[in-house]
Every structure is written in C-alpha cells, then in structure tokens.
Write an enzyme that holds these catalytic residues in place. Sequence first.
Site, short mmCIF file in Angstrom:
data_model
loop_
_atom_site.label_atom_id
_atom_site.label_comp_id
_atom_site.label_asym_id
_atom_site.label_seq_id
_atom_site.Cartn_x
_atom_site.Cartn_y
_atom_site.Cartn_z
N GLY A 85 -26.99 49.14 40.72
CA GLY A 85 -26.58 49.22 39.32
C GLY A 85 -26.95 50.55 38.70
O GLY A 85 -26.15 51.15 37.96
N GLY A 87 -26.94 48.63 46.80
CA GLY A 87 -27.91 47.96 47.65
C GLY A 87 -27.33 47.55 48.99
O GLY A 87 -27.90 47.86 50.05
N ARG A 103 -36.57 50.16 50.99
CA ARG A 103 -37.12 50.41 49.66
C ARG A 103 -38.62 50.72 49.72
O ARG A 103 -39.12 51.46 48.89
CB ARG A 103 -36.85 49.23 48.75
N LYS A 134 -18.65 42.97 43.80
CA LYS A 134 -18.86 42.83 42.35
C LYS A 134 -17.79 43.58 41.57
O LYS A 134 -18.03 44.67 41.03
CB LYS A 134 -20.24 43.40 42.00
#
Length: 400
Positions: free
Chosen positions: A378, A354, A36, A201
């Site tokens: 997301g 991620g 990142r 998720k």
Amino acid sequence: MLKTIDSLGELRGKRVLVRADLNVPLDGTTITDDGRIRAALPTLTRLVEAGARVVVISHLGRPQGAPEAKYSLRPVVGRLGELLGQEVAFASDTVGASAQDVVAGLEDGRVAVLENLRFHAGETSKDDAERLAFATELATLGDAFVSDGFGVVHRKQASVFELATLLPAAAGQLVRSEVESLRKVTDQPERPFVVVLGGAKIADKLGVIDSLLGRADRILIGGGMAYTFQKAKGFEVGQSLLDESKLDVVREYMERAERDGVELVLPVDTVVAPEFSADATPTVVPVEQMPADQEGMDIGPRTAELFGQKISDAATVFWNGPMGVFEFESFAKGTVSVAETLSKAAGFTVVGGGDSAAAVRTLGFDESLFSHISTGGGASLELIEGKSLPGITILEEDTE
Ligand code: ADP
Ligand code: MG
C-alpha cells in the site's frame, strides 16, 4: 529531505525505539518468507554498532486491539537474533511490566522486541486522542525514535505518526532507500516508463492507473485485474475475478489512454481452469474465447511474450501485482516470465507489493537482479500515486 539517524546525535546508551515492519507470513510459527526481517537489518545493525539500546516495535497480522496468540511476534525473535548474530530479548507485552523490565535490562548495543503493537486498540484507533495516549506510553520506553516500517508509513497510526511527534525522530535506512527509489520512478522517470499491474486488489489499484495515465508511456495489465478490463471490452470472463462496480471506471481509463496516447496493454490469451486449485487442469484460450464455466488463473504464453517485448526496452519499470495465481505451480508461468524479463532489463526496475515481492523471492529470483524491491504494498502504491504519506511527512526536515 527526511531526518537522518545522524541527526539524532550520540546514541551510545540511549534507548532507541525502532518501528520496524516485521509482519512476516507465518505458517503456524514457521516464517515462510523472512524478507521483511532482512529489510530491517541495516538500521538495526547501524544502531547496534552505535551502542544504542535498541527497542524494536512492530505489528504482525490483524489482531483486533487485544492479544491473540497466533499473532505473537515471538516466532520472529529467533530469526532476527540469527540474522543479527546476537540473542534478542522479547517482552511478552507491549507497554506493560514485561516491556518495562526488558527495556530497563538492555545493555548498550543490544536488541529487544516488544509484543505486537496491534494488541492495543490505541495503535490503529480512528480517535486521535486514543492514538496519542498509546504513543505516549510507548514514548516512555525510548529516548529517540527511528521510523523504519516502510509497509505502514501510509497509515496514521500511533507507532508511525504520533510517536514521531513525541520523541526526537528520524527515518531509518529502509524508509530512506524506499522513498529514494520510488521517487526515481515518480519524479521525472527516464523513458520509456512502463508500468506492469496485476494481482487481486482491483479497487485499491485503480487509483494508481488513474494517476499513471498522465505519466507512464505504457501500462500493462495482467493478473486478476485484467478481467474487469476484458469484461468492459465486452468479453466473457467466466468465473474470473471481477469488479462489476468498476466497469465504467475502467472504460473511462481505456478511453483516456487512447486519447492521451498512453499504451494500455491487455492480455491476448489467458490460462483458465475449471476450479481454483493447485491441481486444476490448465487450458490456454484467447481472451475472446473464455469459457463461461472456467476461471482465469494466469496470463497466457502469447501475453507473456507480448509483455516481455513491451518491458524489455523500458528505461524505468514499476511492477506491482502477480500476473496469475503464482502460489500454484501450474499458474505461475506468467509471473515467472515477467519477473525474468524485469530481471534482465537494463533500465531501473522496481517491484512493489507484498505478494509481488514474495513472488519474486519464492520463485527463486535473486533480489540483486532488480534495482529495488519494495517492502510496502500500500505504501509504495500511494507514493507512486503521488499522495502525501503521514508517516513520511512527519519525518521531513523543517524547511524554512
Ligand atoms: P500485491 O500484494 O503484490 O500488491 P495483490 O495483493 O493485489 O498483490 O494480489 C496478489 C494475489 O493476486 C496473489 O495471491 C495471486 O494469487 C492473486 N492473483 C493473481 N492473478 C489472479 C487471478 N487471475 N485470479 C485470482 N487471483 C489472482
Ligand atoms: Mg497483497
């Protein structure tokens, strides 16, 4: 069209606040994946070269609106300096005396990082007025605003949304390239368009399946998501990750896929283990024969091969979510195999999420082997779902 940095005009000597996403994984104060930070470089370099006084703002982790040492951005500053090739200043607060001093002392072409935005409750507050108040304090530290934290553009937060309403604002290079690449996937993708979903998720990702059922040619489901589908088909899933509350939803997706001619491809075999640990003994079983006392940890070799076949002729591939617990070497094979197939595929390949992006890097794949690796989990999923993202909408040029 997103507003560009060019639209901000001459930047020499101007204080430019840059919302970056420097939320890197830390082991203590050691950065375990600097992806990142690297992703923030094109915008920062460009502003440095333009002679701007660059003030970087970011969050790290999930502090609850107050300072917490373990979430300090301090460890990030050294690495950012190395990558930029200049010493980077650090303010030990976000809008307080230290931040004001550091910003006032910045020379043209120099960079400073302010402490974690989420040490202030106003950053993520549900109350519009509280967010605006915090954004107003931030705005005193800049003459212009560049939004480049792609990982947070789906959030209506002070440094993402309100700040963009208070200063001349533009999208940074990262946000622009993310949006461009992801729109290639969502707006008339070249076919066959194949989507590979995995990870843990489940609830977050079912919406993606919902929206892609009308658009993808094939949807491949692995990782921790697969067991809810297997259970819905009536199979034993043992101790595997499972979302009982979603069995009906998943059944409806399977029916819809069948009816609409979308190929929904589920695992045919699974690697199970007696417990969730790195040195648990792996056993490959067909999905019809999962032992009740074991847990699914990875897709099996026949599934990896099947997924390979279903991916290799794709013109567009979007992959989100590891195929197994790739953090443990014994359960990384499925993820390695999918990454390998994607890296060799001739089509336009996008990796989002991620952990998926981290998997690709930590498993040793060169980023250049993929058309695009998204830095936002997301945010990339919401773009793929076709939602409108507050942090993007606010950067659109007015079209009259
Ligand atoms: P991303 O961040 O790419 O969107 P997620 O956050 O949804 O992906 O999921 C990533 C996590 O899913 C990884 O930490 C991985 O260990 C976990 N995972 C994958 N397969 C399984 C499985 N079979 N059982 C438990 N966890 C799994
Ligand atoms: Mg994740």
